[in-house]
Design an enzyme around this catalytic site. Structure first.
Site, PDB file in Angstrom:
ATOM      1  N   GLU A 402       1.638  -7.520  10.902  1.00 18.11           N
ATOM      2  CA  GLU A 402       2.630  -7.590  11.129  1.00 18.11           C
ATOM      3  C   GLU A 402       3.875  -6.213  10.761  1.00 18.11           C
ATOM      4  O   GLU A 402       5.056  -5.815  11.617  1.00 18.11           O
ATOM      5  CB  GLU A 402       2.848  -7.920   8.944  1.00 18.11           C
ATOM      6  CG  GLU A 402       2.686  -9.036   9.179  1.00 18.11           C
ATOM      7  CD  GLU A 402       1.142  -9.372   8.184  1.00 18.11           C
ATOM      8  OE1 GLU A 402       1.326 -10.694   8.537  1.00 18.11           O
ATOM      9  OE2 GLU A 402       0.446  -8.516   9.144  1.00 18.11           O
ATOM     10  N   HIS A 471       1.433 -14.428  -3.241  1.00 20.27           N
ATOM     11  CA  HIS A 471       1.826 -15.202  -2.594  1.00 20.27           C
ATOM     12  C   HIS A 471       3.430 -15.842  -3.454  1.00 20.27           C
ATOM     13  O   HIS A 471       3.980 -16.342  -2.728  1.00 20.27           O
ATOM     14  CB  HIS A 471       1.114 -16.840  -1.985  1.00 20.27           C
ATOM     15  CG  HIS A 471       0.628 -15.900  -1.142  1.00 20.27           C
ATOM     16  ND1 HIS A 471      -0.200 -15.468  -0.061  1.00 20.27           N
ATOM     17  CD2 HIS A 471       0.923 -16.712   0.514  1.00 20.27           C
ATOM     18  CE1 HIS A 471      -0.854 -15.241   0.497  1.00 20.27           C
ATOM     19  NE2 HIS A 471      -0.025 -16.415   1.459  1.00 20.27           N
TER      20      HIS A 471
END
Length: 573
Positions: A402, A471
């Site tokens: 990322e 998450h």
């Protein structure tokens, strides 16, 4: 002059020696000014490493790009940034190279393709990858030279950048200025493998190690590297073994090394070494060197006078360049569709996909990249089918890195592209936070408005139940508190399609948070739906008693609550 061998004419040796003397004397003066408290903050000097910048940078063309580190004064001077503007920036004056916004660690010069120093160790590596990605995609024959210290090789961004550069065959010259110490830690204390070039070689790089105290050797290696990059288009790794004579920064007491070690290195310093060879070879005489030094001292005196006489930035303009001053006019509010207007039924997911597709068709600078966006079609199937339509170059699958690919998107944006970076889920964005906050959000301010990062970063958020802590983040409110970023949370089909359109044309970085629970929402949307305003909130239901403020996936629940409240009010009356 062959591609890999310097032709040591008198003019050329004078050029090399003058470049190193300019840097050395400038740094000596900065150290003096620091003790007088005329230069404040952190000050990292390049004293001892002059042969690297002097051997590499003059071999670059004007359209090639340079990404430096927080020790970048020497790089800037050799690149041609005027000394008076560098000195004024050291003072923090408005006439500085970055308008006084960057100081010692952030000298920028757009005219000379100098993309600044970076105070984050390794932080400039993904930026360089993105600059080179732009040139690769647009067919430009440029090279990006990226300078960093050996301490950066311990950072994840180093490895992510190495992988991306080799994977995508990007024209980057990575220059590791291995001065033996990462701040105060010797290389052997911090690295299991101390042969730095082996780390790059593991990614398939062409690599070379060179004596970084020998300016001729550095130049020869640079010529070989540039010739290889321009011929193959692939990256090249140059490790220059050098040494900094001064402390890591002027705050550093240097307790980690003794004076004898520094003295031994000074005896084989780049200027002493080159100058002695010139005398022994009869190529230059002390009188000419004295003349060069006198000229440099005059230049430094003029630069100091310029900085001393320059104005501080007025208080009333200190907020300039946080966001772009010139931005496109917001689109007109969409008119309510006529009863006969054509509408189509689609999901929120399809609205986002069509927004990406429209952008790709309208502007060749637009491309999408992220994890699984191509062959897989996106984690939430948003980009399914787009790779078949636009090809692997513009629908670009990335590794699970990322920070690396987000930083590459920021670099490509700074060089004129309009990338859409997809981060699979919002919690993964924390791995890219350095690039988002320290580069995308700040590059305009640090460079005094010379560079921007018009990148769009899409993030899936609000993933529902039973996904546990890692998450289940909703970070849009947190990101909205970072100056320099614009944050959007589309809730309707019109916003899902139209906000991206407007965001891509915005000169600043825009983060779009797409609520996962909305992807399957279906509704009617005008067939000709276009851009929407992203500067102010929309009123979704008129009222006169209370205001309910919300965004994203909570909009529909809030509207239901408003209806319920309205019903209760009518019954009570």
């Amino acid at each position: 002059m062959t591609a890999d061998k310097p032709h040591l004419t008198h003019d050329h040796i004078r050029e090399l020696l003058t470049a190193m003397i300019r840097v050395r004397h400038f740094e000596d003066k900065c150290a003096e000014l620091y003790t007088q408290e005329k230069i404040r903050g952190f000050l990292h000097l390049y004293d001892g490493e002059e042969a690297v910048a002097s051997g590499v940078i003059p071999r670059l063309g004007p359209d090639d790009r340079v990404v430096a580190t927080y020790r970048e004064h020497g790089h800037a001077l050799v690149r041609g940034v005027p000394m008076e503007r560098v000195m004024a920036e050291m003072y923090g004056k408005a006439t500085g190279a970055s308008g006084g916004r960057g100081g010692s660690m952030h000298i920028f010069d757009a005219e000379r393709n100098f993309y600044g120093g970076n105070a984050i160790v390794g932080g400039g590596l993904p930026l360089a990858v993105g600059l080179a990605l732009r040139d690769r995609m647009m067919g430009a024959p440029n090279v990006t030279a990226c300078f960093f210290g050996e301490g950066a090789v311990a950072e994840g961004e180093f490895h992510e950048s190495m992988n991306l550069a080799q994977l995508w065959s990007l024209p980057v010259l990575f220059v590791c200025e291995n001065n033996g110490y990462a701040m105060g830690s010797a290389l052997a204390r911090t690295e299991a493998v101390t042969d730095i070039r082996r780390k790059a070689a593991a990614y398939g790089f062409a690599t070379e190690q060179v004596d970084g105290m020998d300016v001729v050797a550095v130049e020869a290696a640079t010529r070989r590297a540039l010739a290889a990059i321009r011929e193959t288009g692939k990256p090249y790794f140059l490790e220059c073994l050098t040494y900094r004579f001064r402390a890591h920064s002027m705050f550093d007491a240097q307790l980690y090394r003794d004076k004898d070690e520094v003295a031994a290195w000074r005896e084989k310093g780049p200027i002493v070494r080159f100058q002695s060879w010139l005398y022994e070879s009869g190529l230059m005489h002390p009188e000419e060197v004295a003349q060069i030094e006198a000229g440099v001292e005059d230049e430094i005196a003029a630069a100091v006078a310029y900085a001393e006489g320059s104005e501080w930035e007025p208080l009333e303009t200190l907020t300039r360049h946080v966001m772009a001053e010139e931005r496109p006019a917001p689109p007109a509010p969409p008119a309510p569709p006529e009863p006969s207007a054509e509408t189509v039924e689609m999901t929120y997911r399809e609205a986002v996909k069509q927004a990406i597709r429209d952008a790709m068709i309208r502007d060749e600078r637009v491309f999408l990249m992220g994890e699984d966006v191509g062959a897989y079609g996106g984690c939430y199937a948003v980009s399914k089918g787009l790779m078949d339509e636009f090809g692997e170059d513009r629908i670009r699958d990335t590794p699970l890195s990322e920070s690396g690919f987000t930083g590459a998107g920021i670099g490509a944006a700074a060089a004129g592209m309009r990338p859409i970076v997809e981060v699979m889920t919002v919690n993964f964005s924390l791995l890219a936070l350095d690039q988002i906050m320290n580069t995308a959000a700040t590059i305009r301010h640090m460079s005094g408005g010379q560079f921007g990062a018009p990148v769009v970063i899409r993030l899936a958020t609000g993933a529902g139940k039973q996904l546990a802590a890692q998450h289940s983040h909703s970070l849009e409110g947190w990101y909205a508190h970072i100056p320099g970023l614009r944050v959007l949370a589309p809730a309707t089909l019109e916003d899902a399609r139209g906000m991206l359109w407007t965001a891509i044309e915005d000169p600043d970085p825009v983060l779009i948070f797409e609520n996962v629970m909305l992807y399957n929402m279906t509704g009617q949307i005008a067939a000709n739906a276009g851009p929407v305003d992203i500067d102010k909130a929309a009123i979704r239901r008129e009222g006169k008693d209370i205001s309910l403020i919300t965004y994203g996936g909570s909009l529909w629940k809030t509207l239901e609550a408003a209806e319920a409240l309205a019903g209760e009010g009518s019954r009570r009356r």
